[in-house]
Write a protein that holds these residues in place. Structure first.
Motif, PDB file in Angstrom:
ATOM      1  N   PHE A   1     -77.729  26.251  30.102  1.00 46.07           N
ATOM      2  CA  PHE A   1     -77.176  26.319  28.745  1.00 46.07           C
ATOM      3  C   PHE A   1     -78.303  26.374  27.703  1.00 46.07           C
TER       4      PHE A   1
ATOM      5  N   MET B   1     -75.978  26.666  12.805  1.00 52.69           N
ATOM      6  CA  MET B   1     -74.949  27.105  11.870  1.00 52.69           C
ATOM      7  C   MET B   1     -73.959  25.969  11.614  1.00 52.69           C
ATOM      8  N   SER B   2     -73.414  25.372  12.690  1.00 52.07           N
ATOM      9  CA  SER B   2     -72.368  24.355  12.524  1.00 52.07           C
ATOM     10  C   SER B   2     -72.861  23.189  11.668  1.00 52.07           C
TER      11      SER B   2
ATOM     12  N   SER C   1     -68.042  21.893   8.900  1.00 53.00           N
ATOM     13  CA  SER C   1     -67.668  23.292   9.165  1.00 53.00           C
ATOM     14  C   SER C   1     -68.143  23.716  10.542  1.00 53.00           C
TER      15      SER C   1
ATOM     16  N   SER D   1     -65.514  25.820  13.279  1.00 49.81           N
ATOM     17  CA  SER D   1     -64.798  27.096  13.419  1.00 49.81           C
ATOM     18  C   SER D   1     -64.867  27.894  12.122  1.00 49.81           C
TER      19      SER D   1
ATOM     20  N   LEU E   1     -73.231  18.964  30.307  1.00 45.73           N
ATOM     21  CA  LEU E   1     -74.455  19.659  29.886  1.00 45.73           C
ATOM     22  C   LEU E   1     -75.489  18.649  29.408  1.00 45.73           C
TER      23      LEU E   1
ATOM     24  N   MET F   1     -79.165  18.111  22.647  1.00 49.89           N
ATOM     25  CA  MET F   1     -78.507  18.577  21.418  1.00 49.89           C
ATOM     26  C   MET F   1     -78.804  17.565  20.315  1.00 49.89           C
TER      27      MET F   1
ATOM     28  N   ALA G   1     -67.182  22.260  28.019  1.00 50.75           N
ATOM     29  CA  ALA G   1     -67.819  22.684  26.766  1.00 50.75           C
ATOM     30  C   ALA G   1     -67.644  24.169  26.509  1.00 50.75           C
TER      31      ALA G   1
ATOM     32  N   ILE H   1     -65.403  25.422  23.918  1.00 54.46           N
ATOM     33  CA  ILE H   1     -65.702  25.016  22.543  1.00 54.46           C
ATOM     34  C   ILE H   1     -66.900  25.770  21.956  1.00 54.46           C
ATOM     35  N   TYR H   2     -68.026  25.804  22.721  1.00 57.34           N
ATOM     36  CA  TYR H   2     -69.223  26.406  22.114  1.00 57.34           C
ATOM     37  C   TYR H   2     -69.054  27.914  21.944  1.00 57.34           C
TER      38      TYR H   2
ATOM     39  N   THR I   1     -64.468  28.507  19.659  1.00 58.10           N
ATOM     40  CA  THR I   1     -63.477  27.925  20.570  1.00 58.10           C
ATOM     41  C   THR I   1     -62.520  29.006  21.110  1.00 58.10           C
TER      42      THR I   1
ATOM     43  N   GLU J   1     -59.384  29.024  20.781  1.00 59.49           N
ATOM     44  CA  GLU J   1     -58.393  29.347  19.742  1.00 59.49           C
ATOM     45  C   GLU J   1     -58.962  30.398  18.775  1.00 59.49           C
ATOM     46  N   ILE J   2     -60.220  30.216  18.416  1.00 56.99           N
ATOM     47  CA  ILE J   2     -60.840  31.158  17.469  1.00 56.99           C
ATOM     48  C   ILE J   2     -61.024  32.530  18.116  1.00 56.99           C
TER      49      ILE J   2
ATOM     50  N   ASN K   1     -57.757  34.201  17.935  1.00 55.62           N
ATOM     51  CA  ASN K   1     -57.553  34.673  16.556  1.00 55.62           C
ATOM     52  C   ASN K   1     -58.296  35.980  16.327  1.00 55.62           C
TER      53      ASN K   1
ATOM     54  N   THR L   1     -60.463  34.762  11.567  1.00 56.22           N
ATOM     55  CA  THR L   1     -61.406  33.662  11.437  1.00 56.22           C
ATOM     56  C   THR L   1     -62.637  34.163  12.146  1.00 56.22           C
TER      57      THR L   1
ATOM     58  N   LYS M   1     -65.687  33.533  13.381  1.00 55.10           N
ATOM     59  CA  LYS M   1     -66.740  33.078  14.287  1.00 55.10           C
ATOM     60  C   LYS M   1     -66.788  33.859  15.597  1.00 55.10           C
TER      61      LYS M   1
HETATM   62  C1  LIG Z   1     -72.060  22.015  24.014  1.00 50.92           C
HETATM   63  C2  LIG Z   1     -72.006  22.558  22.606  1.00 50.92           C
HETATM   64  C3  LIG Z   1     -73.122  23.222  22.114  1.00 50.92           C
HETATM   65  C4  LIG Z   1     -73.116  23.674  20.795  1.00 50.92           C
HETATM   66  N1  LIG Z   1     -74.250  24.285  20.293  1.00 50.92           N
HETATM   67  C5  LIG Z   1     -74.290  24.701  19.015  1.00 50.92           C
HETATM   68  C6  LIG Z   1     -75.493  25.254  18.453  1.00 50.92           C
HETATM   69  O1  LIG Z   1     -76.507  25.403  19.133  1.00 50.92           O
HETATM   70  N2  LIG Z   1     -75.488  25.617  17.152  1.00 50.92           N
HETATM   71  C7  LIG Z   1     -74.389  25.491  16.375  1.00 50.92           C
HETATM   72  O2  LIG Z   1     -74.452  25.878  15.212  1.00 50.92           O
HETATM   73  N3  LIG Z   1     -73.229  24.949  16.855  1.00 50.92           N
HETATM   74  C8  LIG Z   1     -73.162  24.548  18.151  1.00 50.92           C
HETATM   75  N4  LIG Z   1     -72.014  23.990  18.666  1.00 50.92           N
HETATM   76  C9  LIG Z   1     -70.894  23.774  17.785  1.00 50.92           C
HETATM   77  C10 LIG Z   1     -69.716  24.699  18.074  1.00 50.92           C
HETATM   78  O3  LIG Z   1     -69.984  25.992  17.638  1.00 50.92           O
HETATM   79  C11 LIG Z   1     -68.500  24.089  17.361  1.00 50.92           C
HETATM   80  O4  LIG Z   1     -68.232  22.825  17.969  1.00 50.92           O
HETATM   81  C12 LIG Z   1     -67.259  24.969  17.459  1.00 50.92           C
HETATM   82  O5  LIG Z   1     -67.437  26.155  16.738  1.00 50.92           O
HETATM   83  C13 LIG Z   1     -66.015  24.234  16.926  1.00 50.92           C
HETATM   84  O6  LIG Z   1     -66.259  23.667  15.691  1.00 50.92           O
HETATM   85  P1  LIG Z   1     -65.879  22.119  15.435  1.00 50.92           P
HETATM   86  O7  LIG Z   1     -66.500  21.332  16.532  1.00 50.92           O
HETATM   87  O8  LIG Z   1     -66.279  21.782  14.047  1.00 50.92           O
HETATM   88  O9  LIG Z   1     -64.335  22.047  15.617  1.00 50.92           O
HETATM   89  P2  LIG Z   1     -63.235  22.447  14.508  1.00 50.92           P
HETATM   90  O10 LIG Z   1     -63.579  23.757  13.901  1.00 50.92           O
HETATM   91  O11 LIG Z   1     -63.027  21.283  13.607  1.00 50.92           O
HETATM   92  O12 LIG Z   1     -61.959  22.652  15.427  1.00 50.92           O
HETATM   93  C14 LIG Z   1     -61.198  21.567  15.965  1.00 50.92           C
HETATM   94  C15 LIG Z   1     -60.029  22.166  16.733  1.00 50.92           C
HETATM   95  O13 LIG Z   1     -59.198  22.920  15.829  1.00 50.92           O
HETATM   96  C16 LIG Z   1     -59.082  24.255  16.286  1.00 50.92           C
HETATM   97  N5  LIG Z   1     -59.044  25.199  15.159  1.00 50.92           N
HETATM   98  C17 LIG Z   1     -59.856  25.220  14.072  1.00 50.92           C
HETATM   99  N6  LIG Z   1     -59.560  26.248  13.282  1.00 50.92           N
HETATM  100  C18 LIG Z   1     -58.541  26.917  13.887  1.00 50.92           C
HETATM  101  C19 LIG Z   1     -57.799  28.064  13.567  1.00 50.92           C
HETATM  102  N7  LIG Z   1     -58.047  28.802  12.478  1.00 50.92           N
HETATM  103  N8  LIG Z   1     -56.814  28.467  14.415  1.00 50.92           N
HETATM  104  C20 LIG Z   1     -56.555  27.741  15.562  1.00 50.92           C
HETATM  105  N9  LIG Z   1     -57.226  26.636  15.900  1.00 50.92           N
HETATM  106  C21 LIG Z   1     -58.219  26.237  15.084  1.00 50.92           C
HETATM  107  C22 LIG Z   1     -60.304  24.496  17.152  1.00 50.92           C
HETATM  108  O14 LIG Z   1     -60.130  25.568  18.048  1.00 50.92           O
HETATM  109  C23 LIG Z   1     -60.453  23.138  17.820  1.00 50.92           C
HETATM  110  O15 LIG Z   1     -59.637  23.076  18.928  1.00 50.92           O
HETATM  111  C24 LIG Z   1     -71.981  23.517  19.978  1.00 50.92           C
HETATM  112  C25 LIG Z   1     -70.859  22.856  20.509  1.00 50.92           C
HETATM  113  C26 LIG Z   1     -70.868  22.385  21.798  1.00 50.92           C
HETATM  114  C27 LIG Z   1     -69.659  21.676  22.340  1.00 50.92           C
END
Ligand SMILES: Cc1cc2nc3c(=O)[nH]c(=O)nc-3n(C[C@H](O)[C@H](O)[C@H](O)COP(=O)(O)OP(=O)(O)OC[C@H]3O[C@@H](n4cnc5c(N)ncnc54)[C@H](O)[C@@H]3O)c2cc1C
Length: 388
Positions: free
Chosen positions: A87, A127-128, A132, A134, A206, A211, A360, A363-364, A367, A369-370, A373, A386, A388
């Motif tokens: 990863f 980015m995350s 913020s 998704s 992982l 992280m 994971a 999600i990474y 997600t 769901e996204i 979408n 959306t 992403k």
């Molecule tokens: C192992 C791991 C590594 C990662 N590495 C990185 C990295 O290197 N750099 C980085 O920037 N980020 C990283 N991330 C972050 C990852 O991109 C985000 O966790 C992911 O995009 C989801 O964002 P959130 O965790 O804020 O969840 P949220 O966006 O808050 O979502 C929560 C839930 O609501 C759902 N949801 C949200 N919006 C919608 C919608 N419009 N329609 C339907 N469902 C929706 C989601 O699918 C999810 O199930 C990592 C995450 C993980 C788990």
């Protein structure tokens, strides 16, 4: 589509499988428990050329095509059981190195790519944010231009590789402009004053991939740190995510293949009620379903590589593959544990770790769901994606 690998691809993969089986699995159960990144194995991956796969030869890479990379990564995933190392490698390759190849200036390519290929510079992608994920472009990390310098302020969450990174690709929004046009990307060196990284975040799986959170506190970078034009952050991020989600699950094919082979072997030899458990239809059908998921996942990823190699659009296919393969990875991980019964649940059998690592994937890189979408939008079903 032609599924025949060239003699060169076959030879590379054969060497790679032996290398991975021999070199990348030491002390894994303990390292997973303690959350230890295998720095030495990272260097070995660099030595065999893995960190330069998508980088042009002029910068120390091999400039491999997508099909070569996809099959090599499956092979790597089969031989290397350390999904955390894999990863970190994906985060480095697709979210750190590839955008420099695609959007970097000549100076940025010279500065970063040879060291990234050689394993001397590890990349992260930020980015995350806490608020913020998704909704990636709802970011609040700000950038203010001061002459030929930029000032960054904000907090980035879930940044893979952050605790070991030498350079982090940071996305920020112009404090005055806001909105999509205000987003820019910056290559921020780890030792830049104002950039700090949290202690590694403990997580479900992982665990050998560190992280962290990245804090930017009046972090000043020169104009030459900007990746792509000012305001091009959305394009940089969108391209990078599509590339990442196209390849990030190629190693999962290898993990699924390995676990499937183990299940077949176990179901043939484990006896209950006087016969091998594989003779019970409930068990054999579960294994056949694992095989179907693996085959379908491989076909989706190979089609993606084929489209990329032809230079054709593959946004929808990348989203569909990301959803399907990640969900297959989790379901087959659950099945592998179930088929092994109580042994499957133990750490020693190393199946529960694959399952924890697999979760994971939904999600990474956006997600499930996204991704649905995104595909729905591409299919003309919803007016606004959306992104992403
Ligand atoms: C192992 C791991 C590594 C990662 N590495 C990185 C990295 O290197 N750099 C980085 O920037 N980020 C990283 N991330 C972050 C990852 O991109 C985000 O966790 C992911 O995009 C989801 O964002 P959130 O965790 O804020 O969840 P949220 O966006 O808050 O979502 C929560 C839930 O609501 C759902 N949801 C949200 N919006 C919608 C919608 N419009 N329609 C339907 N469902 C929706 C989601 O699918 C999810 O199930 C990592 C995450 C993980 C788990």
């Amino acid at each position: 589509m032609d599924f025949e690998l060239t003699p060169e691809q076959r030879a590379f993969n054969e060497n790679l499988e032996k290398f991975a089986l021999r070199e990348l699995n030491d002390d894994l159960i303990d390292r997973d428990k303690d959350g230890v990144f295998a720095a030495e194995n990272w260097r070995k991956c660099a030595d065999i050329g893995l960190l330069g796969l998508p980088v042009p030869t002029g910068y120390g890479g091999s400039g491999a095509d997508a099909t070569t990379m996809m099959t090599a990564l499956e092979t790597l995933g089969y031989g290397c059981r350390d999904n955390g190392l894999l990863f970190s490698l994906h985060a480095h390759l697709w979210a750190g190195t590839s955008p420099v190849v695609r959007f970097g200036s000549a100076e940025q390519r010279e500065k970063y790519l040879p060291a990234m290929c050689a394993g001397e510079s590890i990349a992260g992608h930020a980015m995350s944010e806490p608020g913020s994920g998704s909704d990636a472009f709802g970011l609040t990390t700000t950038v203010i231009r001061r002459g030929d310098r930029y000032l960054l302020n904000g907090t980035k969450a879930f940044v893979s590789n952050a605790p070991i990174a030498d350079v982090i690709l940071v996305f920020a929004v112009d404090a005055q402009k806001r909105g999509f046009a205000g987003v820019s990307a910056f290559l921020v060196d780890r030792d830049t004053p104002g950039l700090t990284v949290s202690a590694p975040i403990s997580k479900m799986g992982l665990r050998t991939s560190p992280m962290g959170e990245v804090h930017l506190d009046d972090c000043e970078v020169p104009e030459s740190a900007r990746l792509g034009p000012e305001g091009a952050g959305v394009a940089v991020f969108t391209w990078t995510m599509e590339r990442e989600r196209s390849f990030i699950l190629a190693t999962a094919l290898g993990t699924m293949r390995r676990d499937l082979e183990r299940c077949v072997e176990y179901a043939r030899t484990r006896r209950q009620f006087g016969q091998p458990i594989g003779a019970f239809q409930a068990v054999s059908h579960r294994i056949v379903d694992m095989r179907m998921r693996l085959d379908a996942s491989r076909l989706m990823l190979h089609r993606l590589a084929w489209l990329i190699d032809k230079g054709e659009p593959s946004k929808t296919e990348a989203a569909l593959a990301k959803v399907y393969v990640s969900e297959a990875f989790v379901q087959s991980g659950l099945d592998a544990v179930q088929i092994h019964g109580g042994y499957g649940y133990t750490t020693e059998y190393e199946l529960e770790r694959d399952l924890r690592d697999a979760v994971a994937a939904r999600i990474y890189s956006g997600t499930s769901e996204i991704q649905r979408n995104l595909a729905a939008h591409q299919m003309g079903l919803t007016p606004r994606s959306t992104r992403k």
